[in-house]
Design a protein around this motif. Sequence first.
Motif, PDB file in Angstrom:
ATOM      1  N   ASP A  49       0.827  -1.205   0.000  1.00 23.82           N
ATOM      2  CA  ASP A  49       0.000   0.000   0.000  1.00 23.82           C
ATOM      3  C   ASP A  49       0.867   1.262   0.000  1.00 23.82           C
ATOM      4  O   ASP A  49       0.537   2.252  -0.660  1.00 23.82           O
ATOM      5  N   ALA A  50       1.988   1.240   0.727  1.00 20.10           N
ATOM      6  CA  ALA A  50       2.895   2.394   0.738  1.00 20.10           C
ATOM      7  C   ALA A  50       3.520   2.597  -0.639  1.00 20.10           C
ATOM      8  O   ALA A  50       3.657   3.732  -1.111  1.00 20.10           O
ATOM      9  N   MET A  51       3.886   1.500  -1.287  1.00 18.19           N
ATOM     10  CA  MET A  51       4.484   1.591  -2.621  1.00 18.19           C
ATOM     11  C   MET A  51       3.455   2.088  -3.640  1.00 18.19           C
ATOM     12  O   MET A  51       3.727   2.996  -4.421  1.00 18.19           O
ATOM     13  N   ILE A  52       2.276   1.502  -3.620  1.00 17.10           N
ATOM     14  CA  ILE A  52       1.216   1.877  -4.558  1.00 17.10           C
ATOM     15  C   ILE A  52       0.770   3.316  -4.298  1.00 17.10           C
ATOM     16  O   ILE A  52       0.373   4.033  -5.209  1.00 17.10           O
ATOM     17  N   GLY A  53       0.869   3.773  -3.048  1.00 13.48           N
ATOM     18  CA  GLY A  53       0.462   5.127  -2.689  1.00 13.48           C
ATOM     19  C   GLY A  53       1.269   6.204  -3.394  1.00 13.48           C
ATOM     20  O   GLY A  53       0.844   7.355  -3.473  1.00 13.48           O
ATOM     21  N   ALA A  54       2.424   5.854  -3.933  1.00 16.33           N
ATOM     22  CA  ALA A  54       3.247   6.821  -4.650  1.00 16.33           C
ATOM     23  C   ALA A  54       2.719   7.079  -6.063  1.00 16.33           C
ATOM     24  O   ALA A  54       3.116   8.052  -6.703  1.00 16.33           O
ATOM     25  N   LEU A  55       1.833   6.224  -6.514  1.00 14.37           N
ATOM     26  CA  LEU A  55       1.262   6.380  -7.855  1.00 14.37           C
ATOM     27  C   LEU A  55       0.080   7.350  -7.827  1.00 14.37           C
ATOM     28  O   LEU A  55      -0.554   7.530  -6.786  1.00 14.37           O
ATOM     29  N   PRO A  56      -0.260   7.924  -8.971  1.00 19.69           N
ATOM     30  CA  PRO A  56      -1.484   8.742  -9.041  1.00 19.69           C
ATOM     31  C   PRO A  56      -2.706   7.885  -8.690  1.00 19.69           C
ATOM     32  O   PRO A  56      -2.752   6.692  -9.012  1.00 19.69           O
ATOM     33  N   ARG A  57      -3.671   8.487  -8.041  1.00 25.37           N
ATOM     34  CA  ARG A  57      -4.839   7.771  -7.527  1.00 25.37           C
ATOM     35  C   ARG A  57      -5.530   6.865  -8.564  1.00 25.37           C
ATOM     36  O   ARG A  57      -5.850   5.722  -8.244  1.00 25.37           O
ATOM     37  N   PRO A  58      -5.756   7.300  -9.795  1.00 27.64           N
ATOM     38  CA  PRO A  58      -6.465   6.416 -10.742  1.00 27.64           C
ATOM     39  C   PRO A  58      -5.690   5.138 -11.095  1.00 27.64           C
ATOM     40  O   PRO A  58      -6.280   4.170 -11.557  1.00 27.64           O
ATOM     41  N   LEU A  59      -4.394   5.127 -10.865  1.00 25.54           N
ATOM     42  CA  LEU A  59      -3.587   3.960 -11.231  1.00 25.54           C
ATOM     43  C   LEU A  59      -3.380   2.980 -10.079  1.00 25.54           C
ATOM     44  O   LEU A  59      -2.904   1.867 -10.292  1.00 25.54           O
ATOM     45  N   ARG A  60      -3.733   3.365  -8.879  1.00 23.76           N
ATOM     46  CA  ARG A  60      -3.424   2.540  -7.702  1.00 23.76           C
ATOM     47  C   ARG A  60      -4.120   1.191  -7.718  1.00 23.76           C
ATOM     48  O   ARG A  60      -3.480   0.148  -7.600  1.00 23.76           O
ATOM     49  N   ALA A  61      -5.433   1.182  -7.801  1.00 24.96           N
ATOM     50  CA  ALA A  61      -6.184  -0.077  -7.751  1.00 24.96           C
ATOM     51  C   ALA A  61      -5.842  -0.998  -8.913  1.00 24.96           C
ATOM     52  O   ALA A  61      -5.576  -2.186  -8.697  1.00 24.96           O
ATOM     53  N   PRO A  62      -5.811  -0.494 -10.163  1.00 24.73           N
ATOM     54  CA  PRO A  62      -5.459  -1.401 -11.263  1.00 24.73           C
ATOM     55  C   PRO A  62      -4.036  -1.953 -11.145  1.00 24.73           C
ATOM     56  O   PRO A  62      -3.798  -3.125 -11.431  1.00 24.73           O
ATOM     57  N   THR A  63      -3.116  -1.123 -10.686  1.00 25.60           N
ATOM     58  CA  THR A  63      -1.739  -1.585 -10.539  1.00 25.60           C
ATOM     59  C   THR A  63      -1.646  -2.684  -9.489  1.00 25.60           C
ATOM     60  O   THR A  63      -0.993  -3.714  -9.695  1.00 25.60           O
ATOM     61  N   LYS A  64      -2.309  -2.485  -8.367  1.00 18.95           N
ATOM     62  CA  LYS A  64      -2.295  -3.486  -7.303  1.00 18.95           C
ATOM     63  C   LYS A  64      -2.933  -4.787  -7.785  1.00 18.95           C
ATOM     64  O   LYS A  64      -2.420  -5.877  -7.498  1.00 18.95           O
ATOM     65  N   LYS A  65      -4.019  -4.676  -8.525  1.00 21.01           N
ATOM     66  CA  LYS A  65      -4.713  -5.857  -9.038  1.00 21.01           C
ATOM     67  C   LYS A  65      -3.834  -6.605 -10.039  1.00 21.01           C
ATOM     68  O   LYS A  65      -3.748  -7.838 -10.002  1.00 21.01           O
ATOM     69  N   ILE A  66      -3.153  -5.876 -10.919  1.00 26.23           N
ATOM     70  CA  ILE A  66      -2.287  -6.502 -11.922  1.00 26.23           C
ATOM     71  C   ILE A  66      -1.097  -7.186 -11.248  1.00 26.23           C
ATOM     72  O   ILE A  66      -0.728  -8.312 -11.595  1.00 26.23           O
ATOM     73  N   MET A  67      -0.482  -6.507 -10.301  1.00 27.07           N
ATOM     74  CA  MET A  67       0.734  -7.037  -9.675  1.00 27.07           C
ATOM     75  C   MET A  67       0.465  -8.177  -8.696  1.00 27.07           C
ATOM     76  O   MET A  67       1.247  -9.125  -8.616  1.00 27.07           O
ATOM     77  N   PHE A  68      -0.635  -8.096  -7.946  1.00 25.89           N
ATOM     78  CA  PHE A  68      -0.842  -9.055  -6.858  1.00 25.89           C
ATOM     79  C   PHE A  68      -2.143  -9.827  -6.938  1.00 25.89           C
ATOM     80  O   PHE A  68      -2.354 -10.744  -6.141  1.00 25.89           O
ATOM     81  N   GLY A  69      -3.022  -9.478  -7.854  1.00 25.10           N
ATOM     82  CA  GLY A  69      -4.294 -10.187  -7.966  1.00 25.10           C
ATOM     83  C   GLY A  69      -5.058 -10.161  -6.652  1.00 25.10           C
ATOM     84  O   GLY A  69      -5.191  -9.122  -6.027  1.00 25.10           O
ATOM     85  N   ASN A  70      -5.528 -11.302  -6.214  1.00 24.66           N
ATOM     86  CA  ASN A  70      -6.308 -11.403  -4.980  1.00 24.66           C
ATOM     87  C   ASN A  70      -5.455 -11.861  -3.795  1.00 24.66           C
ATOM     88  O   ASN A  70      -5.991 -12.197  -2.747  1.00 24.66           O
ATOM     89  N   LEU A  71      -4.156 -11.896  -3.944  1.00 28.47           N
ATOM     90  CA  LEU A  71      -3.285 -12.423  -2.880  1.00 28.47           C
ATOM     91  C   LEU A  71      -3.327 -11.596  -1.613  1.00 28.47           C
ATOM     92  O   LEU A  71      -3.089 -12.108  -0.531  1.00 28.47           O
ATOM     93  N   LEU A  72      -3.600 -10.299  -1.724  1.00 31.09           N
ATOM     94  CA  LEU A  72      -3.544  -9.428  -0.552  1.00 31.09           C
ATOM     95  C   LEU A  72      -4.914  -9.032  -0.035  1.00 31.09           C
ATOM     96  O   LEU A  72      -5.028  -8.168   0.822  1.00 31.09           O
ATOM     97  N   ASP A  73      -5.959  -9.665  -0.501  1.00 25.74           N
ATOM     98  CA  ASP A  73      -7.318  -9.342  -0.030  1.00 25.74           C
ATOM     99  C   ASP A  73      -7.615 -10.043   1.267  1.00 25.74           C
ATOM    100  O   ASP A  73      -7.125 -11.030   1.629  1.00 25.74           O
TER     101      ASP A  73
END
Length: 73
Positions: A49-73
């Motif tokens: 979340d800290a790493m993804i937080g450095a991205l612009p808001r519209p890119l955060r959720a898709p980036t997290k989903k692409i990189m980690f899928g459902n592993l962190l839910d």
Amino acid sequence: MTARDDLDNELGGPLPAADLLTDQERTDLLILFRDAQRQETEGLIHSVDAMIGALPRPLRAPTKKIMFGNLLD
């Protein structure tokens, strides 16, 4: 299930060293193991979340989903 079965399952199979433990010790070890896993998962989620937080808001959720899928839910 017994603490022995649960511990064997968590560790990926029976370990000869587990035969030396009492039922209470197996239960304690199982609790410690699961707590360590939970703490590791929470730390990983916080770091991602800290790493993804450095991205612009519209890119955060898709980036997290692409990189980690459902592993962190």
